[in-house]
Design an enzyme around this catalytic site. Structure first.
Site, PDB file in Angstrom:
ATOM      1  N   THR A   5      65.922  22.906 -19.649  1.00  0.00           N
ATOM      2  CA  THR A   5      66.401  23.326 -19.049  1.00  0.00           C
ATOM      3  C   THR A   5      68.211  22.684 -19.062  1.00  0.00           C
ATOM      4  OG1 THR A   5      66.087  23.026 -16.883  1.00  0.00           O
ATOM      5  CG2 THR A   5      64.633  24.990 -17.409  1.00  0.00           C
ATOM      6  N   ALA A  63      71.875  20.983 -20.102  1.00  0.00           N
ATOM      7  CA  ALA A  63      72.215  21.092 -21.622  1.00  0.00           C
ATOM      8  C   ALA A  63      72.147  20.695 -22.636  1.00  0.00           C
ATOM      9  CB  ALA A  63      73.972  19.907 -20.710  1.00  0.00           C
ATOM     10  N   VAL A  64      71.461  19.045 -22.568  1.00  0.00           N
ATOM     11  CA  VAL A  64      70.812  18.461 -24.085  1.00  0.00           C
ATOM     12  C   VAL A  64      69.453  18.860 -24.501  1.00  0.00           C
ATOM     13  CG1 VAL A  64      70.470  16.225 -25.266  1.00  0.00           C
ATOM     14  CG2 VAL A  64      72.076  16.348 -23.965  1.00  0.00           C
ATOM     15  N   ARG A  94      60.742  22.091 -10.775  1.00  0.00           N
ATOM     16  CA  ARG A  94      61.786  22.756 -10.465  1.00  0.00           C
ATOM     17  C   ARG A  94      62.159  23.750 -11.067  1.00  0.00           C
ATOM     18  NH1 ARG A  94      66.026  19.396  -8.783  1.00  0.00           N
ATOM     19  NH2 ARG A  94      67.264  19.604 -10.496  1.00  0.00           N
ATOM     20  N   ARG A 151      66.682   1.104 -24.296  1.00  0.00           N
ATOM     21  CA  ARG A 151      67.355   0.956 -25.580  1.00  0.00           C
ATOM     22  C   ARG A 151      67.440  -0.528 -25.658  1.00  0.00           C
ATOM     23  NH1 ARG A 151      72.021   5.001 -23.153  1.00  0.00           N
ATOM     24  NH2 ARG A 151      71.253   6.938 -24.470  1.00  0.00           N
ATOM     25  N   CYS A 194      76.072   8.319 -25.536  1.00  0.00           N
ATOM     26  CA  CYS A 194      76.481   8.936 -27.128  1.00  0.00           C
ATOM     27  C   CYS A 194      77.535   8.581 -27.512  1.00  0.00           C
ATOM     28  CB  CYS A 194      77.012  10.299 -25.938  1.00  0.00           C
ATOM     29  SG  CYS A 194      77.655   9.565 -24.635  1.00  0.00           S
ATOM     30  N   GLN A 224      86.117  10.180 -22.280  1.00  0.00           N
ATOM     31  CA  GLN A 224      85.027  10.674 -22.431  1.00  0.00           C
ATOM     32  C   GLN A 224      85.095  11.981 -21.742  1.00  0.00           C
ATOM     33  OE1 GLN A 224      82.739   6.863 -22.462  1.00  0.00           O
ATOM     34  NE2 GLN A 224      81.405   8.151 -21.946  1.00  0.00           N
ATOM     35  N   SER A 263      80.893  16.447 -20.483  1.00  0.00           N
ATOM     36  CA  SER A 263      79.573  17.266 -21.177  1.00  0.00           C
ATOM     37  C   SER A 263      78.523  16.055 -20.679  1.00  0.00           C
ATOM     38  CB  SER A 263      78.959  17.282 -22.193  1.00  0.00           C
ATOM     39  OG  SER A 263      79.602  17.038 -23.114  1.00  0.00           O
ATOM     40  N   ARG A 314      86.840   8.881 -18.108  1.00  0.00           N
ATOM     41  CA  ARG A 314      86.378  10.315 -17.900  1.00  0.00           C
ATOM     42  C   ARG A 314      87.734  11.056 -17.938  1.00  0.00           C
ATOM     43  NH1 ARG A 314      81.625  11.581 -18.840  1.00  0.00           N
ATOM     44  NH2 ARG A 314      80.320  10.427 -17.158  1.00  0.00           N
ATOM     45  N   HIS A 344      83.934  13.040 -27.037  1.00  0.00           N
ATOM     46  CA  HIS A 344      84.096  12.541 -26.797  1.00  0.00           C
ATOM     47  C   HIS A 344      85.297  12.003 -27.963  1.00  0.00           C
ATOM     48  CE1 HIS A 344      81.531  12.322 -23.251  1.00  0.00           C
ATOM     49  NE2 HIS A 344      80.813  11.299 -23.832  1.00  0.00           N
TER      50      HIS A 344
END
Length: 374
Positions: free
Chosen positions: A46, A48-49, A74, A135, A168, A195, A198, A274, A281
Site C-alpha cells: 500500500t 508508494a514503492v 493496519r 545492503r 536510490c 533529493q 518521494s 532535500r 532526484h
C-alpha cells in the site's frame, strides 16, 4: 543468506534488453498473469514503492502465476485492483504469509525487512529488499542490473536468498558513473544530491503538497514528517547525522559504491540535500579518473549505456530536470564537461536526474527479479 545453485528457469522470461524503458500509455492494458510465471509477493503493497512495484510489473509484462499483497495489520483487509482483478491486502505477520512464494519484493522499511525477510527466505523465497537492512551484509548481493549483474551469479529461484536494492541516490549516480568508470577508472567521486519528497515516502509527498497550499494561503505549514518547512525551502537530508559529520544517507553512497564496484579504495564523498520536488532526484557528480577521458568520448560512452539518456544541449541551455525524468525508466545525464581543475583530461563534471520511485527503487527491484527468470 545467499542462495546455492539450483535449476534455472529460462522459459519464464525472455531477456529484457529489448523491453521499453518508458511507461506505456495508460490506455494500454497488459496482462502478465501466466501459469509458467513465479509466485510473487509484495511487502508494503500500500506504500508508494509498493504501488510502483505493481505499475512496473504491468509495464514490463513481468510474468506471475499468483500475486500476494502483504502489509501491516493496519492495512490488512484493504482491497486493491490490479490488472482487472481484485486483491485483498493480507497481514504480513500472519502464519504462512510466504508459503509458496518464489519472489518477495520488500519495501516496508528496514525493521520490517529484518523481521520478516528471513522468514520469507526460510519459506524458499528470493527476497529483493528495498531497505538498507541487508545492503552491507557481505553475504547479500547489492545489485544494479546494468552495473554489477555478476553479483547475482549464485542466486537462483527455488533456494531462499536475499538480494539488496541499493539506496536510490546510489543507483541514480552509478547508472551514469559506472560506464565512465569502466573506461577510465574513477579514483575519486564527489556527489551533491538534490533529493525529492518521494524518498521519504508517500506521507512526505502529501506533506509537501499540503505545505505548498498552506504557505500560498498564508498559513503556517504542517510539519509532521519533517521537522521544518519543506515547501519553498531546502535543507540538509533528514537522515541522522553521525559522529564523523556525515549523515546516514551520505555514508550509504560511500559504502554502497565501494561494494557495488568491488573497490574498497575508490574515494567517495557526498552531500545530500532535500529539495521540494515530488519524485525525482538530481545529482551533481564530479569524477576524477586514473586515465584521461575527454568529454566527447564520455558522451559516446553514455549514449551507448543501457538505461541512460543524454540531455545535453548547451546552445538551448537544456539539461536534465526532475520533471522531465519523473515517471520514466531511464536516468538522464547532462552538463557533461571537462573538470578544469584536473590536468590531462582526468576529470569530468556531470549532472544526473532519475525517478527515485522508479529506477531508484521499484524498477531496479523488478529488474533484479527478471534476472532470476533468465
Amino acid at each position: 543468506m545467499q542462495a546455492a545453485a539450483a535449476v534455472r528457469h529460462p522459459h519464464l522470461l525472455a531477456p529484457s534488453a529489448g523491453r521499453a524503458r518508458h511507461r506505456r500509455a495508460p490506455s494500454t492494458v497488459r496482462m502478465a498473469l501466466r501459469e509458467d510465471g513465479p509466485s510473487v509477493a509484495i511487502v508494503g503493497a500500500t506504500g508508494a514503492v509498493g504501488q510502483e512495484f505493481l505499475r512496473v510489473i504491468t509495464d514490463r509484462d513481468f510474468p506471475y502465476r499468483s500475486l500476494r499483497l502483504l502489509a501491516s495489520e493496519r492495512s490488512a483487509g484493504k482491497r486493491l485492483s490490479f490488472e482487472d482483478r481484485e486483491y485483498t491486502v493480507q497481514d504480513l505477520a500472519a502464519p504462512g504469509a510466504f508459503d509458496g512464494v518464489d519472489i518477495a519484493l520488500f519495501s516496508a522499511g528496514g525493521s520490517v525487512s529484518r523481521k520478516y525477510g528471513p522468514a520469507a527466505v526460510a519459506s524458499g523465497a528470493v527476497v529483493v529488499d528495498n531497505s538498507s537492512a541487508f545492503r552491507m551484509d557481505p553475504e547479500v548481493p547489492l545489485v544494479i542490473p546494468e552495473v554489477n549483474p555478476e553479483a547475482m551469479a549464485n542466486v537462483r529461484l527455488g533456494k531462499g536468498a536475499i538480494v539488496a536494492n541499493p539506496n536510490c541516490s546510489t543507483i541514480i549516480c552509478l547508472m551514469a558513473a559506472t560506464p565512465l568508470h569502466r573506461h577510465a577508472k574513477v579514483l575519486r567521486m564527489v556527489v551533491s544530491t538534490y533529493q525529492a519528497a518521494s524518498g521519504a515516502g508517500a506521507a512526505a509527498m502529501e506533506e509537501l503538497k499540503l505545505q505548498t497550499q498552506e504557505v500560498l494561503a498564508g498559513k503556517a505549514p504542517t510539519c509532521s514528517i519533517f521537522s521544518q518547512q519543506y515547501a519553498f525551502n531546502i535543507f540538509s537530508h533528514n537522515a541522522p547525522v553521525l559522529e564523523n559529520g556525515y549523515n546516514e544517507e551520505e555514508m550509504k553512497m560511500v559504502k554502497e559504491t565501494r561494494k557495488i564496484w568491488n573497490n574498497k579504495d575508490v574515494k567517495v564523498t557526498a552531500t545530500c540535500i532535500r529539495v521540494p520536488v515530488m519524485r525525482a532526484h538530481a545529482e551533481s557528480v564530479n569524477l576524477q579518473f586514473e586515465k584521461p577521458l575527454d568529454e566527447d568520448t564520455a558522451r559516446e560512452i553514455l549514449r551507448a549505456a543501457p538505461g541512460v539518456t543524454i540531455i545535453d544541449d548547451r546552445a538551448a541551455n537544456r539539461f536534465p530536470t526532475p520533471l522531465e525524468v519523473s515517471d520514466k525508466d531511464d536516468v538522464a545525464v547532462g552538463r557533461i564537461r571537462q573538470d578544469l581543475s584536473q590536468d590531462d583530461n582526468r576529470g569530468l563534471d556531470i549532472f544526473v536526474c532519475g525517478d527515485q520511485i522508479r529506477k531508484g527503487a521499484a524498477l531496479n527491484a523488478v529488474q533484479i527479479a527478471e534476472m532470476l527468470l533468465k
